[in-house]
Design a protein around this motif. Structure first.
Motif, PDB file in Angstrom:
ATOM      1  N   ALA A 235       0.850  -1.196   0.000  1.00  0.00           N
ATOM      2  CA  ALA A 235       0.000   0.000   0.000  1.00  0.00           C
ATOM      3  C   ALA A 235       0.885   1.247   0.000  1.00  0.00           C
ATOM      4  CB  ALA A 235      -0.917  -0.001   1.220  1.00  0.00           C
ATOM      5  N   ARG A 236       0.361   2.319  -0.551  1.00  0.00           N
ATOM      6  CA  ARG A 236       1.101   3.582  -0.639  1.00  0.00           C
ATOM      7  C   ARG A 236       0.294   4.703   0.005  1.00  0.00           C
ATOM      8  NH1 ARG A 236       5.392   3.893  -3.636  1.00  0.00           N
ATOM      9  NH2 ARG A 236       5.983   2.160  -4.957  1.00  0.00           N
ATOM     10  N   HIS A 237       1.010   5.540   0.745  1.00  0.00           N
ATOM     11  CA  HIS A 237       0.366   6.714   1.332  1.00  0.00           C
ATOM     12  C   HIS A 237       0.395   7.876   0.362  1.00  0.00           C
ATOM     13  CE1 HIS A 237       0.766   5.222   5.628  1.00  0.00           C
ATOM     14  NE2 HIS A 237      -0.476   5.670   5.544  1.00  0.00           N
ATOM     15  N   GLY A 238      -0.725   8.575   0.305  1.00  0.00           N
ATOM     16  CA  GLY A 238      -0.777   9.847  -0.389  1.00  0.00           C
ATOM     17  C   GLY A 238      -0.515  10.955   0.608  1.00  0.00           C
ATOM     18  N   LYS A 239      -0.577  12.170   0.126  1.00  0.00           N
ATOM     19  CA  LYS A 239      -0.340  13.344   0.974  1.00  0.00           C
ATOM     20  C   LYS A 239      -1.678  13.864   1.489  1.00  0.00           C
ATOM     21  CE  LYS A 239       2.889  15.994  -0.316  1.00  0.00           C
ATOM     22  NZ  LYS A 239       3.682  16.945  -1.103  1.00  0.00           N
ATOM     23  N   ASN A 240      -1.735  14.110   2.805  1.00  0.00           N
ATOM     24  CA  ASN A 240      -2.938  14.685   3.392  1.00  0.00           C
ATOM     25  C   ASN A 240      -2.839  16.216   3.384  1.00  0.00           C
ATOM     26  OD1 ASN A 240      -1.398  15.463   5.715  1.00  0.00           O
ATOM     27  ND2 ASN A 240      -1.705  13.430   6.601  1.00  0.00           N
ATOM     28  N   ASP A 241      -3.844  16.891   3.905  1.00  0.00           N
ATOM     29  CA  ASP A 241      -3.831  18.350   3.893  1.00  0.00           C
ATOM     30  C   ASP A 241      -2.950  18.957   4.983  1.00  0.00           C
ATOM     31  OD1 ASP A 241      -5.270  18.644   1.585  1.00  0.00           O
ATOM     32  OD2 ASP A 241      -7.191  19.002   2.578  1.00  0.00           O
ATOM     33  N   PHE A 242      -2.324  18.112   5.809  1.00  0.00           N
ATOM     34  CA  PHE A 242      -1.278  18.571   6.713  1.00  0.00           C
ATOM     35  C   PHE A 242       0.068  18.619   5.978  1.00  0.00           C
ATOM     36  CE2 PHE A 242      -4.387  16.468   9.544  1.00  0.00           C
ATOM     37  CZ  PHE A 242      -4.665  17.506  10.401  1.00  0.00           C
ATOM     38  N   ARG A 243       0.021  18.267   4.671  1.00  0.00           N
ATOM     39  CA  ARG A 243       1.193  18.183   3.786  1.00  0.00           C
ATOM     40  C   ARG A 243       2.164  17.084   4.235  1.00  0.00           C
ATOM     41  NH1 ARG A 243       0.551  23.967   4.143  1.00  0.00           N
ATOM     42  NH2 ARG A 243      -0.310  24.746   2.195  1.00  0.00           N
ATOM     43  N   LYS A 244       1.591  16.015   4.766  1.00  0.00           N
ATOM     44  CA  LYS A 244       2.382  14.879   5.241  1.00  0.00           C
ATOM     45  C   LYS A 244       1.795  13.590   4.691  1.00  0.00           C
ATOM     46  CE  LYS A 244       3.703  17.107   9.529  1.00  0.00           C
ATOM     47  NZ  LYS A 244       3.768  17.023  10.965  1.00  0.00           N
ATOM     48  N   LEU A 245       2.593  12.536   4.758  1.00  0.00           N
ATOM     49  CA  LEU A 245       2.113  11.200   4.432  1.00  0.00           C
ATOM     50  C   LEU A 245       1.475  10.609   5.679  1.00  0.00           C
ATOM     51  CD1 LEU A 245       5.192   9.765   2.498  1.00  0.00           C
ATOM     52  CD2 LEU A 245       3.152  10.832   1.538  1.00  0.00           C
ATOM     53  N   GLY A 246       0.552   9.676   5.483  1.00  0.00           N
ATOM     54  CA  GLY A 246      -0.053   8.978   6.609  1.00  0.00           C
ATOM     55  C   GLY A 246      -1.320   9.645   7.100  1.00  0.00           C
ATOM     56  N   TYR A 247      -1.805   9.120   8.206  1.00  0.00           N
ATOM     57  CA  TYR A 247      -3.049   9.585   8.804  1.00  0.00           C
ATOM     58  C   TYR A 247      -2.789  10.777   9.703  1.00  0.00           C
ATOM     59  CZ  TYR A 247      -7.223   9.594  11.736  1.00  0.00           C
ATOM     60  OH  TYR A 247      -8.358   9.970  12.409  1.00  0.00           O
ATOM     61  N   GLY A 248      -3.539  11.828   9.524  1.00  0.00           N
ATOM     62  CA  GLY A 248      -3.515  12.983  10.412  1.00  0.00           C
ATOM     63  C   GLY A 248      -4.857  13.056  11.105  1.00  0.00           C
ATOM     64  N   GLY A 249      -4.876  12.765  12.387  1.00  0.00           N
ATOM     65  CA  GLY A 249      -6.116  12.655  13.139  1.00  0.00           C
ATOM     66  C   GLY A 249      -6.870  13.960  13.313  1.00  0.00           C
ATOM     67  N   PRO A 250      -8.076  13.862  13.863  1.00  0.00           N
ATOM     68  CA  PRO A 250      -8.912  15.040  14.020  1.00  0.00           C
ATOM     69  C   PRO A 250      -8.349  16.023  15.038  1.00  0.00           C
ATOM     70  CG  PRO A 250      -9.930  13.158  15.101  1.00  0.00           C
ATOM     71  CD  PRO A 250      -8.713  12.651  14.369  1.00  0.00           C
ATOM     72  N   CYS A 251      -8.524  17.277  14.736  1.00  0.00           N
ATOM     73  CA  CYS A 251      -8.114  18.356  15.635  1.00  0.00           C
ATOM     74  C   CYS A 251      -8.973  19.580  15.291  1.00  0.00           C
ATOM     75  CB  CYS A 251      -6.628  18.652  15.466  1.00  0.00           C
ATOM     76  SG  CYS A 251      -6.009  19.810  16.701  1.00  0.00           S
ATOM     77  N   PRO A 252     -10.306  19.440  15.445  1.00  0.00           N
ATOM     78  CA  PRO A 252     -11.190  20.519  15.009  1.00  0.00           C
ATOM     79  C   PRO A 252     -10.993  21.787  15.838  1.00  0.00           C
ATOM     80  CG  PRO A 252     -12.433  18.895  16.257  1.00  0.00           C
ATOM     81  CD  PRO A 252     -11.043  18.341  16.060  1.00  0.00           C
ATOM     82  N   PRO A 253     -11.007  22.940  15.180  1.00  0.00           N
ATOM     83  CA  PRO A 253     -10.832  24.199  15.891  1.00  0.00           C
ATOM     84  C   PRO A 253     -12.088  24.624  16.656  1.00  0.00           C
ATOM     85  CG  PRO A 253     -11.172  24.617  13.572  1.00  0.00           C
ATOM     86  CD  PRO A 253     -11.096  23.127  13.741  1.00  0.00           C
ATOM     87  N   GLY A 254     -13.207  24.019  16.359  1.00  0.00           N
ATOM     88  CA  GLY A 254     -14.453  24.358  17.035  1.00  0.00           C
ATOM     89  C   GLY A 254     -15.613  23.676  16.356  1.00  0.00           C
TER      90      GLY A 254
END
Length: 123
Positions: A51-70
């Motif tokens: 499997a291959r990771h794409g880039k998330n909107d944190f500009r990183k590979l892998g899973y970037g978990g939730p961190c809602p501002p509100g």
């Protein structure tokens, strides 16, 4: 698994982000015999199973978990069964993955979870 499936692809995004839909995870060329994803998958460009990771909107590979501002946010995990492996490089974006999957999707499903800023702040 649909007959003829050769790989799976996963996209996780949050349509409730203040800047518009925020992509938390892009993972593709997942083998069709994978039935679960364990916690702590390394953010390597390519995983041991291919499997291959794409880039998330944190500009990183892998899973970037939730961190809602509100507010309350919905997180959609969309899984696609594809009729081929994709000729995409690690680090490809959600848009690039969607374009590559066009005409290759045999089946799809989604799971939605939600969280609020207060509950996501608990570690």
């Amino acid at each position: 698994m649909p007959q003829g499936a050769k790989s799976l692809a996963l996209i996780c995004d949050d349509p409730d982000a203040p800047v518009g839909t925020w992509v938390h995870w892009v993972l593709f060329n997942i083998p069709t015999d994978v039935t679960a994803l364990p916690a702590g998958i390394p953010a390597d460009a390519a995983l041991k199973n291919g499997a291959r990771h794409g880039k998330n909107d944190f500009r990183k590979l892998g899973y970037g978990g939730p961190c809602p501002p509100g507010g309350t946010h919905r997180y959609y995990f969309k899984l696609y069964a594809l009729d081929s492996l994709l000729n995409l490089e690690s680090g490809s974006t959600k848009a690039q993955l969607l374009a590559a999957m066009k005409d290759h999707i045999l089946a799809e499903g989604q799971l939605m979870g939600s969280t609020s800023a207060d509950s996501a702040a608990v570690s």
